[in-house]
Design a protein around this motif. Sequence first.
Motif, PDB file in Angstrom:
ATOM      1  N   ALA A 258       6.028   7.105 -11.556  1.00 22.80           N
ATOM      2  CA  ALA A 258       4.915   6.163 -11.417  1.00 22.80           C
ATOM      3  C   ALA A 258       5.226   4.847 -12.108  1.00 22.80           C
ATOM      4  O   ALA A 258       4.881   3.776 -11.613  1.00 22.80           O
ATOM      5  N   ILE A 259       5.895   4.914 -13.287  1.00 21.78           N
ATOM      6  CA  ILE A 259       6.251   3.692 -14.013  1.00 21.78           C
ATOM      7  C   ILE A 259       7.175   2.802 -13.185  1.00 21.78           C
ATOM      8  O   ILE A 259       7.059   1.571 -13.201  1.00 21.78           O
ATOM      9  N   LEU A 260       8.094   3.420 -12.471  1.00 26.04           N
ATOM     10  CA  LEU A 260       9.032   2.650 -11.649  1.00 26.04           C
ATOM     11  C   LEU A 260       8.346   2.001 -10.454  1.00 26.04           C
ATOM     12  O   LEU A 260       8.788   0.966  -9.963  1.00 26.04           O
ATOM     13  N   ILE A 261       7.262   2.622  -9.975  1.00 24.38           N
ATOM     14  CA  ILE A 261       6.606   2.138  -8.756  1.00 24.38           C
ATOM     15  C   ILE A 261       5.516   1.115  -9.045  1.00 24.38           C
ATOM     16  O   ILE A 261       5.310   0.164  -8.286  1.00 24.38           O
ATOM     17  N   ILE A 262       4.812   1.313 -10.160  1.00 27.50           N
ATOM     18  CA  ILE A 262       3.641   0.459 -10.431  1.00 27.50           C
ATOM     19  C   ILE A 262       4.090  -0.990 -10.620  1.00 27.50           C
ATOM     20  O   ILE A 262       4.999  -1.284 -11.370  1.00 27.50           O
ATOM     21  N   SER A 263       3.402  -1.895 -10.021  1.00 30.41           N
ATOM     22  CA  SER A 263       3.718  -3.337 -10.072  1.00 30.41           C
ATOM     23  C   SER A 263       3.014  -3.981 -11.258  1.00 30.41           C
ATOM     24  O   SER A 263       2.227  -3.341 -11.978  1.00 30.41           O
ATOM     25  N   LEU A 264       3.293  -5.280 -11.436  1.00 25.04           N
ATOM     26  CA  LEU A 264       2.682  -6.014 -12.532  1.00 25.04           C
ATOM     27  C   LEU A 264       1.154  -6.022 -12.410  1.00 25.04           C
ATOM     28  O   LEU A 264       0.444  -5.910 -13.411  1.00 25.04           O
ATOM     29  N   SER A 265       0.658  -6.114 -11.229  1.00 27.92           N
ATOM     30  CA  SER A 265      -0.800  -6.129 -11.046  1.00 27.92           C
ATOM     31  C   SER A 265      -1.428  -4.803 -11.467  1.00 27.92           C
ATOM     32  O   SER A 265      -2.526  -4.778 -12.050  1.00 27.92           O
ATOM     33  N   MET A 266      -0.729  -3.683 -11.184  1.00 25.01           N
ATOM     34  CA  MET A 266      -1.227  -2.372 -11.584  1.00 25.01           C
ATOM     35  C   MET A 266      -1.160  -2.195 -13.106  1.00 25.01           C
ATOM     36  O   MET A 266      -2.005  -1.533 -13.700  1.00 25.01           O
ATOM     37  N   MET A 267      -0.195  -2.816 -13.753  1.00 25.54           N
ATOM     38  CA  MET A 267      -0.112  -2.766 -15.201  1.00 25.54           C
ATOM     39  C   MET A 267      -1.300  -3.491 -15.826  1.00 25.54           C
ATOM     40  O   MET A 267      -1.882  -3.034 -16.828  1.00 25.54           O
ATOM     41  N   MET A 268      -1.667  -4.638 -15.222  1.00 24.27           N
ATOM     42  CA  MET A 268      -2.843  -5.355 -15.711  1.00 24.27           C
ATOM     43  C   MET A 268      -4.106  -4.528 -15.516  1.00 24.27           C
ATOM     44  O   MET A 268      -4.995  -4.489 -16.383  1.00 24.27           O
ATOM     45  N   LEU A 269      -4.188  -3.833 -14.401  1.00 17.68           N
ATOM     46  CA  LEU A 269      -5.349  -2.972 -14.148  1.00 17.68           C
ATOM     47  C   LEU A 269      -5.426  -1.853 -15.188  1.00 17.68           C
ATOM     48  O   LEU A 269      -6.512  -1.500 -15.662  1.00 17.68           O
TER      49      LEU A 269
END
Length: 477
Positions: free
Chosen positions: A229-240
């Motif tokens: 999941a860490i490899l797939i999640i984008s910067l926008s998902m990290m902000m979420l």
Amino acid sequence: MLHSALSLSKNSLTTLCYDYAVWDDLVEYVHNPTDEFVQSNMPDNAFEAANIDAVLLTDLNNQLVWEYQHESLLNSRQSLINLITQGSTGLVNILPSSAEIALQKVSSRSGYLVLDGQLIYYSNTTILPSTATGEIVGSLTMIRLLDKALVNDISRYSLVSFSITPAFKTSNEIDDFFSLKLIDSISPSHSWLISNAFDNQAVQVTLKHKKTSLPQLDWIAVISLVLAAILIISLSMMMLSRWLISPLIRFNQSINDSSSDGLMSKITSHHLIDEIESMSYSFNQLLLKFNAQQNYLETLTVQDALTGITNRRGLETFAKDIMLRWHTEQKGFSTMMIDIDHFKAFNDQYGHLAGDNALVAVATSLAEQVAGYDALVARFGGEEFCIIFAESDSGTILKIAENICKAIEQLHIPNKVGNRHWVTVSIGGVVVNTLVADAAKYHFSDVLQQADEQLYLAKLAGRNTVKLQLFAPIKNH
């Protein structure tokens, strides 16, 4: 989380027990119960505002002197009285033991008990004069029922369902709730027992996860999924994720702060995620409710119930600040001891209700006379008052004291004793300047003692007069 939530049931339950405004009168009430004392100092609405469901006043023979019962416990009245008596002679001492009474000092007991299938929290303290030493005359027990409202609030503001139900003691099947044993496995629900040490009554505390199913993955699978999941999640998902996790951390911190030190801090109610915003709003509403109750009780602990001015406990707090400023900043101050002349004769002639009205009128006048100064007016006890001024000019203090005597006499409260026509006061004052040698070795009690000596001289001089002196260093102190 459940331990923190239950600890909120203890908040402010015992502060009312230590209100100096009524404590000395309570000692007298145990010996000679009167309706006037109950009406003035033990109103039902004060206990209702503090969420106190029962109050039991007992003497040294464990006999009931006075009681208050909220309607939620009326059906269990006799069980509650029996529980107090049984708890005093069994494995758990609810009332003070003979050894504690022999010490003639304040002692207290508290904890959780089971009553007719309901969980209650009790707090008991010995009754003796407000000086904390003297003859113990009985004890005061306060009870709070952990009702359905608390259980519903815990379930509503968390991700678990929580219940307290009647149960029977078992040997080793269920852990004790207060054992603090950590949960070492994930299950759909967990149960604990809270039981009495001296009878077979118990309740079962049950926690259920609101999710209908639990993940069945082992740790290796979980770690693999997290890494993927860490490899797939984008910067926008990290902000979420940041928007979601940070509010939950603050929410958890607010719960811990509320249960550990009684300080209830609100959390931000504006969030991008609707569910977090809704949960934050609900939590803040719960905090407002607890905060209002706590502020009300804190006011009671420093306010005289009859006159509305500061009581002896508030006076001692203010005196500590004044003494610290004298010791560290060399700033002087002054203290007055004020006594209503012939007040016993006044009570005998006009009655205690008129005496109460006179005390209120004198307290109001004292507050008006010092309104323009940095000062605190307090009821010291009975018909005695004490004023502390952040002022060390003898001329100013003498003028204020003389104005107080005139103002009290001009209230024209009848008190025909001797050649007097009106209620008057005698005042003994001490001015503490900045030139006292070794000031740090003196306490406020030393200042009070000298003010009291001046008050005695004022009475010898014929009353309705003022005696004032500079603070005199005490030899061999």
